[in-house]
Design a protein around this motif. Sequence first.
Motif, PDB file in Angstrom:
ATOM      1  N   UNK B 139       0.814  -1.232   0.000  1.00 48.16           N
ATOM      2  CA  UNK B 139       0.000   0.000   0.000  1.00 48.16           C
ATOM      3  C   UNK B 139       0.843   1.276   0.000  1.00 48.16           C
ATOM      4  N   UNK B 140       0.562   2.172  -0.926  1.00 46.08           N
ATOM      5  CA  UNK B 140       1.392   3.356  -1.156  1.00 46.08           C
ATOM      6  C   UNK B 140       0.559   4.630  -1.295  1.00 46.08           C
ATOM      7  N   UNK B 141      -0.102   5.050  -0.199  1.00 46.19           N
ATOM      8  CA  UNK B 141      -0.837   6.311  -0.272  1.00 46.19           C
ATOM      9  C   UNK B 141       0.110   7.433  -0.691  1.00 46.19           C
ATOM     10  N   UNK B 142      -0.431   8.476  -1.329  1.00 48.17           N
ATOM     11  CA  UNK B 142       0.409   9.573  -1.823  1.00 48.17           C
ATOM     12  C   UNK B 142       1.263  10.174  -0.703  1.00 48.17           C
ATOM     13  N   UNK B 143       0.722  10.189   0.523  1.00 48.58           N
ATOM     14  CA  UNK B 143       1.436  10.808   1.644  1.00 48.58           C
ATOM     15  C   UNK B 143       2.352   9.822   2.361  1.00 48.58           C
ATOM     16  N   UNK B 144       2.753   8.767   1.688  1.00 48.53           N
ATOM     17  CA  UNK B 144       3.373   7.660   2.417  1.00 48.53           C
ATOM     18  C   UNK B 144       4.667   7.979   3.143  1.00 48.53           C
ATOM     19  N   UNK B 145       5.341   9.047   2.768  1.00 47.81           N
ATOM     20  CA  UNK B 145       6.550   9.430   3.505  1.00 47.81           C
ATOM     21  C   UNK B 145       6.191   9.928   4.910  1.00 47.81           C
ATOM     22  N   UNK B 146       5.005  10.477   5.052  1.00 45.74           N
ATOM     23  CA  UNK B 146       4.588  11.141   6.284  1.00 45.74           C
ATOM     24  C   UNK B 146       3.532  10.356   7.053  1.00 45.74           C
ATOM     25  N   UNK B 147       2.588   9.743   6.341  1.00 45.07           N
ATOM     26  CA  UNK B 147       1.438   9.131   7.007  1.00 45.07           C
ATOM     27  C   UNK B 147       1.882   7.887   7.778  1.00 45.07           C
ATOM     28  N   UNK B 148       1.025   7.474   8.708  1.00 43.74           N
ATOM     29  CA  UNK B 148       1.383   6.350   9.570  1.00 43.74           C
ATOM     30  C   UNK B 148       0.536   5.122   9.244  1.00 43.74           C
ATOM     31  N   UNK B 149       1.069   3.971   9.619  1.00 38.96           N
ATOM     32  CA  UNK B 149       0.329   2.721   9.438  1.00 38.96           C
ATOM     33  C   UNK B 149      -0.995   2.772  10.198  1.00 38.96           C
ATOM     34  N   UNK B 150      -0.982   3.314  11.408  1.00 34.90           N
ATOM     35  CA  UNK B 150      -2.223   3.422  12.180  1.00 34.90           C
ATOM     36  C   UNK B 150      -3.263   4.244  11.447  1.00 34.90           C
TER      37      UNK B 150
END
Lengths: 472, 472
Positions: B139-150
Amino acid sequence: MSAPTKPAPAAALLADLRAALPAGLVLDDEETVLAHREDAAPFGEAGRAAAVVSPTTVEQVQAVVRACAAHRVPIVPQGSRTGLAGGGNAIEGGVVLSLLKMDRVLEIDKANRLVRCEPGVRTAELAKAVAEQGLFYPPDPASWETCTIGGNIATGAGGLCCVKYGVTADYVMGLSVVLADGELVKVGRRTVKCVAGYDLTHLFVGSEGTLGVIVEATLALRPPHGEALALLATFPSATAAGAAVGGITEAGHTPSALELLDRRTSEAIAELGHPLLPPGAAATLIVASDAPDAAARIKEMAALCEQAGALAATAAENAEQAHEILEARRLVLPALTEQAKKMPGEIASFVEDVAVPRAQLAVLIDRIDDIAEQYGLYVSTIGHAGDGNLHPSVIFDKTDPDAMRRAREAYDAIMAAALELGGTITGEHGVGTLKREWLARELEPRELRLQQDVKRALDPEGLFNPGKVLAA
Amino acid sequence: MSAPTKPAPAAALLADLRAALPAGLVLDDEETVLAHREDAAPFGEAGRAAAVVSPTTVEQVQAVVRACAAHRVPIVPQGSRTGLAGGGNAIEGGVVLSLLKMDRVLEIDKANRLVRCEPGVRTAELAKAVAEQGLFYPPDPASWETCTIGGNIATGAGGLCCVKYGVTADYVMGLSVVLADGELVKVGRRTVKCVAGYDLTHLFVGSEGTLGVIVEATLALRPPHGEALALLATFPSATAAGAAVGGITEAGHTPSALELLDRRTSEAIAELGHPLLPPGAAATLIVASDAPDAAARIKEMAALCEQAGALAATAAENAEQAHEILEARRLVLPALTEQAKKMPGEIASFVEDVAVPRAQLAVLIDRIDDIAEQYGLYVSTIGHAGDGNLHPSVIFDKTDPDAMRRAREAYDAIMAAALELGGTITGEHGVGTLKREWLARELEPRELRLQQDVKRALDPEGLFNPGKVLAA
């Protein structure tokens, strides 16, 4: 013919059901009621239903639910009774709601790769219907010629190809469900993605008819897979076979089947004269690949089997050779039937369904061997090795009360072993009545209470299949 | 520093929280509280929290939940506030429970292809950690550098590669959750398959912090994928691009990305001088494949684009060419930023997240064009075309009240169009506060009641994130 001794509520209920449904769809004759008493589980905790109703429309299902709710009579939704945990067993004085007459494929949507169908359609029929449109419905429970999509969803059924393609739950996009108040809800979606509200769809999947009656399903489909190639490898020990499974997984292969046969099963098939199964193997792996580079993959996986200590590893180079290999897996049932013929008494078997983290597979097989020896029983084990999911069959003389007792104790011991190894009491068959007490051992008390809270929220009066999965 | 005018209950709560947690983990200074007020959603319905707490252990989370429950103060679980629906927005007088300090990868189990982690770990960090072990977390949301697994689990996040690999929900095997009574439950499993009881795991996935606090996750992993190749095709109309998506799907391809850029987005990237995007395209498709036979697949898909009427279709023959193609997708944000610079006023944008059955994609794009024209707005649309999931960005001058009103109305009109086409108001961003009223339009009244019943069963006092997803 209703029995003259039947209590009054049943008569009043029957009258209401007959008023709501067309003639012939409400039956309470002895033969029909007995024929719908049990699914395929052993240790049948089952009762005599007051009636078997077979609605043909959603509105009729709603009428049945409302009538039963009014009379406070429990409902057991039922498919083709191939279940292996007693989830479909009738309840004394309850109504069996058979969905077998609601068996239409309603829509095949090629552009959106989905199919919409009624719950009573047989799994193999659905798979065939979508295959005719160039699509693929992967879940393939062993009973797929007979079992129904509704039953597959209710139990969260698996199958051989899960190791690559996932289980029934992975294909359920949306459901129509009749709730305890008789109202119809449509949960889920027709879109590939949707996060609008809680995922109630997957709450119904695997709920074994305890939360509502599934009357329609929208299922995701896949493009067709390539021609499968296969390999067969024999091993000197379960540990070596387990190491091969680990090696295949760690190397990043995704075989379309990764099946394990234990010593007894390997021997039984060898006795039938399968050319690739010489006597003496302690374990056999059958591995298939339908990847575009299947030939290369099969060769690599055969090499990994050899590295893990295989006695022999035969890789198919064409469809004919692959067929011969996969034939060995299909010979399991005939081979065990032959073995059973040699045993004294009237033979019965219990099929277990435990799953452990993949890496614990070999340990579990050895434990099962120990249990068989300890209880003096014939236990043969096959398994979806790639999923860590084993099906030990305990085979015994059911006219011998002591053998029956030992079989039952062995069955329990196998579940205990799976839990000890970080596994589960059921990988793909469900809880039903058979494993209800065991569910309370697998789940911590707070989770069990949470499960009961959910049941109460959806079915406050305990109308649907009470006593299945959770204690009534 | 707590504000002197704060009501008494907040002071008592703060004292209890400070007694339960180590120094420095409970903050109520103006700066901290304001910094944790909102996620990345527009139209912020947000309040001023009484405190921001940042526990480092499960026991501390339990203590926070118990203290808040005792004081009847609502809790908003929060990650890195990249959410786009207001699910993480603070509630007036409530407690923000930040999970960012619980950011450890606890275990990578290669043999069982799973990872166990705390909720605050960044998605990209988790993906990197498992990649170092030769595994793949897709899974690779656009914000993946910042967003959290939770946060990904709480919102049911998607991403680019979902079209082949599925969404976050497909990778969640098990969760540890602190419930409203402060007790910890472990739901789910470590086995590949498990049907022991109701699937509570996927009830928590996408529940946006309204049912409990996720404190640990067990996630499935995949073997690494091959090197991706790609193609870029430009089209004279959205309809032609939609036909190409349909053709690719119907032919049975499973690309690892299938992204669509509308006319405005294509033009904006062309203006940046991307060599493969000449001016004049009404739509662009960027298609990737990481299959073992990627080169052949890409060629076939390029041919299908041409058959659908592409102006041009360029297939990469090596990694370098593929990189150039995928660069066009990465240029979307810089390109739109350049466009915004040309507009007057202070520019804001709303990112929409609607999804429709794949076959309706072109129709929805045309509808969005009509809506943009009707409201006199700049709307640029990109989309995960293979999933039928579109993200139109409404770009406007936020100092202009009329533009703000039109933007808001256009946002609503886009959701209405998606629902009309059999779609959903949110494919991967969630409901939060932003789409709460719209959820009530998507779901039928009986399903909405069922959703509320589930909420009440798990959180009877409305402690967790009240007013998010469902009305409080």
